[in-house]
Enzyme design. Structure first.
Site, PDB file in Angstrom:
ATOM      1  N   GLU A 174      89.422  34.213  41.697  1.00  0.00           N
ATOM      2  CA  GLU A 174      89.860  35.146  42.750  1.00  0.00           C
ATOM      3  C   GLU A 174      91.300  34.879  43.194  1.00  0.00           C
ATOM      4  OE1 GLU A 174      87.453  35.234  46.314  1.00  0.00           O
ATOM      5  OE2 GLU A 174      88.677  36.794  47.219  1.00  0.00           O
ATOM      6  N   LYS A 216      88.114  38.448  40.304  1.00  0.00           N
ATOM      7  CA  LYS A 216      87.933  39.084  41.620  1.00  0.00           C
ATOM      8  C   LYS A 216      89.301  39.326  42.243  1.00  0.00           C
ATOM      9  CE  LYS A 216      85.722  38.414  46.116  1.00  0.00           C
ATOM     10  NZ  LYS A 216      84.501  38.056  46.788  1.00  0.00           N
ATOM     11  N   GLY A 259      88.996  42.897  51.312  1.00  0.00           N
ATOM     12  CA  GLY A 259      90.298  42.492  51.841  1.00  0.00           C
ATOM     13  C   GLY A 259      90.781  43.130  53.126  1.00  0.00           C
ATOM     14  N   GLY A 260      89.858  43.635  53.955  1.00  0.00           N
ATOM     15  CA  GLY A 260      90.305  44.214  55.228  1.00  0.00           C
ATOM     16  C   GLY A 260      90.262  45.738  55.226  1.00  0.00           C
ATOM     17  N   ARG A 289      83.218  41.612  54.085  1.00  0.00           N
ATOM     18  CA  ARG A 289      83.226  42.462  55.278  1.00  0.00           C
ATOM     19  C   ARG A 289      82.729  43.877  54.996  1.00  0.00           C
ATOM     20  NH1 ARG A 289      89.279  40.769  56.472  1.00  0.00           N
ATOM     21  NH2 ARG A 289      89.062  40.266  54.282  1.00  0.00           N
TER      22      ARG A 289
HETATM   23  P1  13P Z   1      86.157  40.551  51.808  1.00  0.00           P
HETATM   24  O1  13P Z   1      85.449  41.598  50.965  1.00  0.00           O
HETATM   25  O2  13P Z   1      85.739  40.567  53.246  1.00  0.00           O
HETATM   26  O3  13P Z   1      87.635  40.558  51.588  1.00  0.00           O
HETATM   27  O4  13P Z   1      85.619  39.157  51.294  1.00  0.00           O
HETATM   28  C1  13P Z   1      85.527  38.919  49.951  1.00  0.00           C
HETATM   29  C2  13P Z   1      85.775  37.507  49.673  1.00  0.00           C
HETATM   30  O5  13P Z   1      84.940  36.836  49.116  1.00  0.00           O
HETATM   31  C3  13P Z   1      87.077  36.937  50.056  1.00  0.00           C
HETATM   32  O6  13P Z   1      87.227  35.683  49.485  1.00  0.00           O
END
Ligand code: 13P
Length: 335
Positions: A174, A216, A259-260, A289
């Site tokens: 990621e 990711k 990502g927000g 999220r």
């Molecule tokens: P978000 O989808 O909230 O960005 O979280 C994914 C995630 O695993 C961030 O490391």
């Protein structure tokens, strides 16, 4: 087909996606406090258990990323990884120990956690983990991300991935280029391309089997403070083009972070990405999220109504699974 490739496909195929429930205790505390709930170990477990026992876990969620606290917890005398496996989903684990200030750069970050990782992986594998996550973060500004940040984080991600494959698990790689800032979508496209290419250079150097990883990344978006917003169609075209040019074709699948983005934005953009996907990569979700926000809000007000919280979570998971197949629409969203 290798065992790792099989595992990656098991997590991502048929529109399935990943539930990122690996918020560290610090992050989960912020999330819980934002809806007025005390962040106790029991409350963190109760909310997560509510999601893990929902129906959509079997139909939509191919894998769940856990945090160290959760993988060691039990509910109703069952270990959490067992609850997830019984749903037909695979338990995964976040193994990095967070992003710290990178020496040599004023305020960029390097993700730590390589020391002792080989031993920790063995323990997590024994606890039931079949895949793992490590997140590198990059900020965009005039000078950033610096070459130092790009190279150091790509190197760490690749060393992590090699160790994870050695332990017979699938590494989620990621590299997250953050949305924070006023940069344009074009800046995001360029920086995301640079970061991803560097990651693959390092993964190849570290002899990582590219058929046994999951990438990711972030979607290509303008910064959250950017004046110029762009349409979802443009986000999708830029994202697909960026990945087409920077990801080797051996990689089986790409699972985006949210990502927000709002829940609907994250679903709509994923749907458009799949409509424009001209690659052979599976393109699905690995949302934190964007899968949990509404469910958490409802649960905070109605902690006893397990079915009510699960209904909201099931709907989001179903919508994202449709989006991962390019079959979502605003009409279906409202049904
Ligand atoms: P978000 O989808 O909230 O960005 O979280 C994914 C995630 O695993 C961030 O490391």
């Amino acid at each position: 087909m290798t065992e790792l490739n099989n595992l990656a496909l098991q997590i991502l195929s048929d529109g399935k996606g990943i539930l990122a429930a690996d918020e560290s205790t610090g992050t989960m505390t912020k999330r819980l406090e934002s809806v007025g709930v005390k962040s106790s170990s029991q409350n963190r477990l109760t909310f997560r258990e509510t999601l893990f026992t929902a129906d959509s876990m079997s139909s939509c969620i191919g894998g769940v990323i856990l945090y160290d606290e959760t993988i060691n917890q039990s509910a109703n005398n069952k270990k959490i990884p067992e609850i997830i496996s019984q749903q037909g989903s695979l338990p995964g684990i976040k193994v990095d120990s967070g992003a710290k200030i990178l020496a040599g750069s004023k305020d960029e970050k390097i993700t730590e956690g390589l020391d002792g990782l080989r031993e920790r992986l063995r323990i997590y594998n024994d606890l039931g983990a079949r895949f793992t996550k490590w997140r590198g973060v990059f900020t965009i500004s005039k000078a950033y991300p610096s070459r130092l940040a790009v190279q150091s984080n790509a190197h760490a991600l690749a060393r992590y991935a090699a160790l994870v494959q050695e332990a017979n698990m699938v590494p989620i790689v990621e590299p997250e280029v953050l949305m924070d800032g006023a940069h344009s979508a074009k800046d995001c496209y360029e920086k995301t391309s640079e970061v991803i290419k560097e990651c693959f250079d390092e993964l190849i150097l570290n002899r990582v089997d590219l058929t046994g990883i999951i990438l990711k990344p972030n979607m290509v978006l303008p910064g959250s403070d950017a004046k110029e917003k762009i349409l979802g169609e443009e986000v999708a075209k830029l994202t697909v083009d960026c990945l087409k040019k920077s990801v080797p074709k051996e990689v089986p699948g790409i699972a985006f972070l949210s990502g927000g983005q709002s829940e609907i934005e994250a679903t709509e953009n994923l749907n458009l990405i799949n409509k424009y996907n001209t690659t052979n990569f599976i393109m699905t979700y690995s949302y934190g999220r964007a899968l949990q926000q509404s469910a958490l809000k409802y649960w905070s007000k109605n902690p006893k109504d397990v079915n009510g919280t699960q209904k909201i979570f099931n709907h989001r998971a179903k919508m994202n699974t449709l989006a991962a197949q390019g079959k979502w629409s605003k009409e279906i969203e409202k049904e």
